[in-house]
Design a protein around this motif. Structure first.
Motif, PDB file in Angstrom:
ATOM      1  N   LEU A   1      29.017  34.276  42.014  1.00 33.31           N
ATOM      2  CA  LEU A   1      28.919  35.670  42.408  1.00 33.31           C
ATOM      3  C   LEU A   1      30.146  36.050  43.220  1.00 33.31           C
ATOM      4  O   LEU A   1      30.574  35.287  44.099  1.00 33.31           O
ATOM      5  CB  LEU A   1      27.644  35.830  43.251  1.00 33.31           C
ATOM      6  CG  LEU A   1      27.030  37.182  43.434  1.00 33.31           C
ATOM      7  CD1 LEU A   1      26.656  37.805  42.089  1.00 33.31           C
ATOM      8  CD2 LEU A   1      25.785  37.067  44.308  1.00 33.31           C
ATOM      9  N   TYR A   2      30.720  37.212  42.928  1.00 32.08           N
ATOM     10  CA  TYR A   2      31.897  37.734  43.623  1.00 32.08           C
ATOM     11  C   TYR A   2      31.625  39.170  44.049  1.00 32.08           C
ATOM     12  O   TYR A   2      30.816  39.863  43.431  1.00 32.08           O
ATOM     13  CB  TYR A   2      33.117  37.741  42.691  1.00 32.08           C
ATOM     14  CG  TYR A   2      33.562  36.391  42.233  1.00 32.08           C
ATOM     15  CD1 TYR A   2      34.593  35.723  42.885  1.00 32.08           C
ATOM     16  CD2 TYR A   2      32.966  35.770  41.147  1.00 32.08           C
ATOM     17  CE1 TYR A   2      35.012  34.475  42.458  1.00 32.08           C
ATOM     18  CE2 TYR A   2      33.373  34.522  40.714  1.00 32.08           C
ATOM     19  CZ  TYR A   2      34.402  33.875  41.380  1.00 32.08           C
ATOM     20  OH  TYR A   2      34.806  32.638  40.958  1.00 32.08           O
ATOM     21  N   THR A   3      32.346  39.641  45.076  1.00 35.52           N
ATOM     22  CA  THR A   3      32.279  41.066  45.392  1.00 35.52           C
ATOM     23  C   THR A   3      33.247  41.786  44.464  1.00 35.52           C
ATOM     24  O   THR A   3      34.258  41.212  44.034  1.00 35.52           O
ATOM     25  CB  THR A   3      32.670  41.366  46.855  1.00 35.52           C
ATOM     26  OG1 THR A   3      34.034  41.033  47.062  1.00 35.52           O
ATOM     27  CG2 THR A   3      31.786  40.598  47.823  1.00 35.52           C
TER      28      THR A   3
ATOM     29  N   PRO B   1      28.582  47.376  48.094  1.00 36.00           N
ATOM     30  CA  PRO B   1      27.397  47.094  47.288  1.00 36.00           C
ATOM     31  C   PRO B   1      27.700  46.482  45.925  1.00 36.00           C
ATOM     32  O   PRO B   1      26.807  45.992  45.249  1.00 36.00           O
ATOM     33  CB  PRO B   1      26.745  48.463  47.124  1.00 36.00           C
ATOM     34  CG  PRO B   1      27.873  49.424  47.207  1.00 36.00           C
ATOM     35  CD  PRO B   1      28.855  48.819  48.173  1.00 36.00           C
ATOM     36  N   GLY B   2      28.963  46.489  45.514  1.00 32.15           N
ATOM     37  CA  GLY B   2      29.310  46.012  44.183  1.00 32.15           C
ATOM     38  C   GLY B   2      29.444  44.506  44.106  1.00 32.15           C
ATOM     39  O   GLY B   2      30.118  43.884  44.922  1.00 32.15           O
ATOM     40  N   LEU B   3      28.780  43.910  43.102  1.00 30.32           N
ATOM     41  CA  LEU B   3      28.869  42.471  42.858  1.00 30.32           C
ATOM     42  C   LEU B   3      29.212  42.216  41.401  1.00 30.32           C
ATOM     43  O   LEU B   3      28.868  42.998  40.519  1.00 30.32           O
ATOM     44  CB  LEU B   3      27.536  41.796  43.181  1.00 30.32           C
ATOM     45  CG  LEU B   3      27.128  41.751  44.644  1.00 30.32           C
ATOM     46  CD1 LEU B   3      25.733  41.154  44.779  1.00 30.32           C
ATOM     47  CD2 LEU B   3      28.117  40.942  45.458  1.00 30.32           C
ATOM     48  N   ARG B   4      29.897  41.094  41.158  1.00 25.67           N
ATOM     49  CA  ARG B   4      30.203  40.656  39.797  1.00 25.67           C
ATOM     50  C   ARG B   4      29.702  39.223  39.649  1.00 25.67           C
ATOM     51  O   ARG B   4      29.970  38.369  40.491  1.00 25.67           O
ATOM     52  CB  ARG B   4      31.707  40.716  39.530  1.00 25.67           C
ATOM     53  CG  ARG B   4      32.030  40.461  38.053  1.00 25.67           C
ATOM     54  CD  ARG B   4      33.520  40.594  37.736  1.00 25.67           C
ATOM     55  NE  ARG B   4      34.217  39.375  38.089  1.00 25.67           N
ATOM     56  CZ  ARG B   4      35.024  39.229  39.124  1.00 25.67           C
ATOM     57  NH1 ARG B   4      35.256  40.221  39.940  1.00 25.67           N
ATOM     58  NH2 ARG B   4      35.618  38.085  39.362  1.00 25.67           N
ATOM     59  N   PHE B   5      28.958  38.977  38.569  1.00 19.93           N
ATOM     60  CA  PHE B   5      28.414  37.658  38.291  1.00 19.93           C
ATOM     61  C   PHE B   5      29.136  37.073  37.085  1.00 19.93           C
ATOM     62  O   PHE B   5      29.243  37.721  36.047  1.00 19.93           O
ATOM     63  CB  PHE B   5      26.911  37.768  38.014  1.00 19.93           C
ATOM     64  CG  PHE B   5      26.268  36.464  37.665  1.00 19.93           C
ATOM     65  CD1 PHE B   5      26.117  35.476  38.623  1.00 19.93           C
ATOM     66  CD2 PHE B   5      25.818  36.224  36.380  1.00 19.93           C
ATOM     67  CE1 PHE B   5      25.518  34.267  38.302  1.00 19.93           C
ATOM     68  CE2 PHE B   5      25.224  35.030  36.050  1.00 19.93           C
ATOM     69  CZ  PHE B   5      25.075  34.046  37.015  1.00 19.93           C
TER      70      PHE B   5
END
Length: 137
Positions: free
Chosen positions: A55-57, A84-88
């Protein structure tokens, strides 16, 4: 009340999503514009294991959020993020043997709670359920 969200992706596609937070002590129903009184942060209580993915912001593509095993190894508290944004990235931390053992799919839950600028936590936690599946399954 807590928010539940379900997100799915294939084993080859990154997915980006937004966490949801609300600060009720600044809510004024008749105002359409933000009062800019608080900047909500998010405390990530549970994140996927590295075998399922990382998981990354979205604000900092190089900041990988540590999973529970890493937090325990280095005695780290839960990660607090201010966006609030996340990247999986599915299966980014998995070996070929781990992918085979999981059958090419996994399920993980990101549990979090909102935190206002005074350091007050929400009474509720929220969750995002991630499902990673192999195309054709």
């Amino acid at each position: 009340p807590p928010v539940e969200m379900k997100v799915s992706t294939t084993t080859t596609a990154d997915i980006t999503f937004q966490l949801v937070g609300h600060d009720p002590d600044n809510y004024v129903g008749h105002l359409l514009a933000s009062s800019n009184e608080d900047a909500i942060k998010f405390e990530l209580l549970d994140v996927p294991t590295s075998q399922c993915g990382h998981l990354y912001t979205t604000a900092d593509a190089s900041f990988r959020i540590p999973d529970l095993a890493v937090r325990q190894q280095y005695n780290l508290p839960p990660t607090v993020i201010d966006t609030p944004g996340l990247r999986f990235k599915p299966f980014e931390g998995a070996s070929a043997a781990e992918k085979v053992a999981m059958g090419g799919h996994c399920k993980a839950v990101i549990r979090y709670r909102a935190l206002d600028s005074l350091g007050l936590y929400s009474n509720f936690s929220a969750a995002v359920e991630l499902r990673v599946w192999r195309p054709g399954v």
